[in-house]
Design a protein around this motif. Structure first.
Motif, PDB file in Angstrom:
ATOM      1  N   UNK A   1       0.851  -1.191   0.000  1.00 54.55           N
ATOM      2  CA  UNK A   1       0.000   0.000   0.000  1.00 54.55           C
ATOM      3  C   UNK A   1       0.889   1.244   0.000  1.00 54.55           C
ATOM      4  N   UNK A   2       0.533   2.232  -0.816  1.00 54.79           N
ATOM      5  CA  UNK A   2       1.377   3.417  -0.944  1.00 54.79           C
ATOM      6  C   UNK A   2       1.696   4.102   0.376  1.00 54.79           C
ATOM      7  N   UNK A   3       0.697   4.242   1.253  1.00 51.12           N
ATOM      8  CA  UNK A   3       0.941   4.905   2.537  1.00 51.12           C
ATOM      9  C   UNK A   3       1.918   4.143   3.401  1.00 51.12           C
TER      10      UNK A   3
ATOM     11  N   UNK B   1       5.049   0.221  -6.628  1.00 55.96           N
ATOM     12  CA  UNK B   1       4.582   0.850  -5.400  1.00 55.96           C
ATOM     13  C   UNK B   1       5.062   2.299  -5.313  1.00 55.96           C
ATOM     14  N   UNK B   2       6.275   2.545  -5.795  1.00 54.52           N
ATOM     15  CA  UNK B   2       6.797   3.915  -5.791  1.00 54.52           C
ATOM     16  C   UNK B   2       5.917   4.827  -6.639  1.00 54.52           C
ATOM     17  N   UNK B   3       5.502   4.347  -7.793  1.00 52.76           N
ATOM     18  CA  UNK B   3       4.620   5.128  -8.668  1.00 52.76           C
ATOM     19  C   UNK B   3       3.275   5.361  -7.985  1.00 52.76           C
ATOM     20  N   UNK B   4       2.719   4.298  -7.399  1.00 53.94           N
ATOM     21  CA  UNK B   4       1.428   4.425  -6.711  1.00 53.94           C
ATOM     22  C   UNK B   4       1.520   5.413  -5.559  1.00 53.94           C
ATOM     23  N   UNK B   5       2.650   5.401  -4.855  1.00 55.53           N
ATOM     24  CA  UNK B   5       2.844   6.311  -3.730  1.00 55.53           C
ATOM     25  C   UNK B   5       2.870   7.761  -4.198  1.00 55.53           C
ATOM     26  N   UNK B   6       3.514   7.998  -5.326  1.00 55.49           N
ATOM     27  CA  UNK B   6       3.546   9.353  -5.873  1.00 55.49           C
ATOM     28  C   UNK B   6       2.154   9.805  -6.293  1.00 55.49           C
ATOM     29  N   UNK B   7       1.371   8.869  -6.837  1.00 60.55           N
ATOM     30  CA  UNK B   7       0.019   9.203  -7.302  1.00 60.55           C
ATOM     31  C   UNK B   7      -0.902   9.513  -6.116  1.00 60.55           C
ATOM     32  N   UNK B   8      -0.799   8.719  -5.058  1.00 56.30           N
ATOM     33  CA  UNK B   8      -1.681   8.880  -3.904  1.00 56.30           C
ATOM     34  C   UNK B   8      -1.256  10.067  -3.048  1.00 56.30           C
ATOM     35  N   UNK B   9       0.044  10.250  -2.900  1.00 56.95           N
ATOM     36  CA  UNK B   9       0.556  11.354  -2.083  1.00 56.95           C
ATOM     37  C   UNK B   9       0.561  11.016  -0.605  1.00 56.95           C
TER      38      UNK B   9
END
Length: 201
Positions: free
Chosen positions: A86-88, A129-137
């Motif tokens: 999970x991004x968070x 996951x790094x990309x998803x984390x950037x998208x979610x913030x």
């Protein structure tokens, strides 16, 4: 040799990881534990170089364990290896001092390479996951809003949450309302679900 400590509450997963990593000529599993609150003592006792930590463990979760290792056994680096990509979680783990974050379906060769890189002081992060984390913030929730959501997760009343949190009922209502607004949820249960899915709790 790079000395490894494996922390996962599922014995089968620990055993599989140990078997895979022990095949590498420069890696040696020196300790296996099933609880997060056993990691620091085991790392000290075995002089582990890298601890592979699951996120969700009894006693102490993997993110809190990474922080404890960074504070108490700085010679032992940590690598989060989890099913819960999970991004968070990624952001919180790196903020806690983890050297890397990969998911459990990472091929064994890549996992061994991640261990070596973390041992050498580099950061290793699953690229998806790094990309998803950037998208979610970052999490939009304050610490208090997150705390109240966790307490409300089991469906307790506002009065029960207020009692556990040592807050007034009005303050709890305000935190829940704010958390719902920030997550775009219609109910507090939905706010909890969204926050969990993003790894904000």
């Amino acid at each position: 040799m790079i000395r490894l400590l494996l922390a996962d509450d599922q014995a089968l997963v620990r055993g599989a990881l140990a078997a895979l990593l022990d095949l590498e000529p420069d890696l040696e599993v020196v300790s296996e534990v099933g609880r997060g609150d056993e990691v620091v003592a085991a790392a000290r006792e075995t002089r582990a170089d890298v601890a592979l930590l699951d996120v969700e463990m009894p006693g102490l979760d993997g993110i809190a364990t990474a922080a404890a290792l960074a504070a108490d056994v700085p010679g032992c680096r940590s690598l989060i290896v989890t099913t819960f990509g999970r991004p968070g979680y990624l952001r919180r783990a790196l903020d806690a001092g983890a050297g890397g974050f990969v998911v459990k379906d990472t091929p064994s060769g890549q996992l061994a390479d991640a261990v070596r890189r973390v041992h050498s002081g580099l950061r290793v992060v699953d690229p998806d996951l790094a990309v998803a984390s950037l998208m979610v913030g970052d999490s939009p929730l304050t610490d208090q809003e997150a705390r109240v959501l966790v307490l409300a997760e089991d469906g307790g009343t506002v009065a029960q949450v207020a009692g556990e949190a040592h807050l007034s009922e009005g303050t709890v209502r305000n935190y829940l309302s704010s958390a719902m607004g920030k997550t775009g949820a219609r109910t507090r249960a939905e706010a909890v679900r969204i926050a969990r899915e993003h790894g904000w709790l």
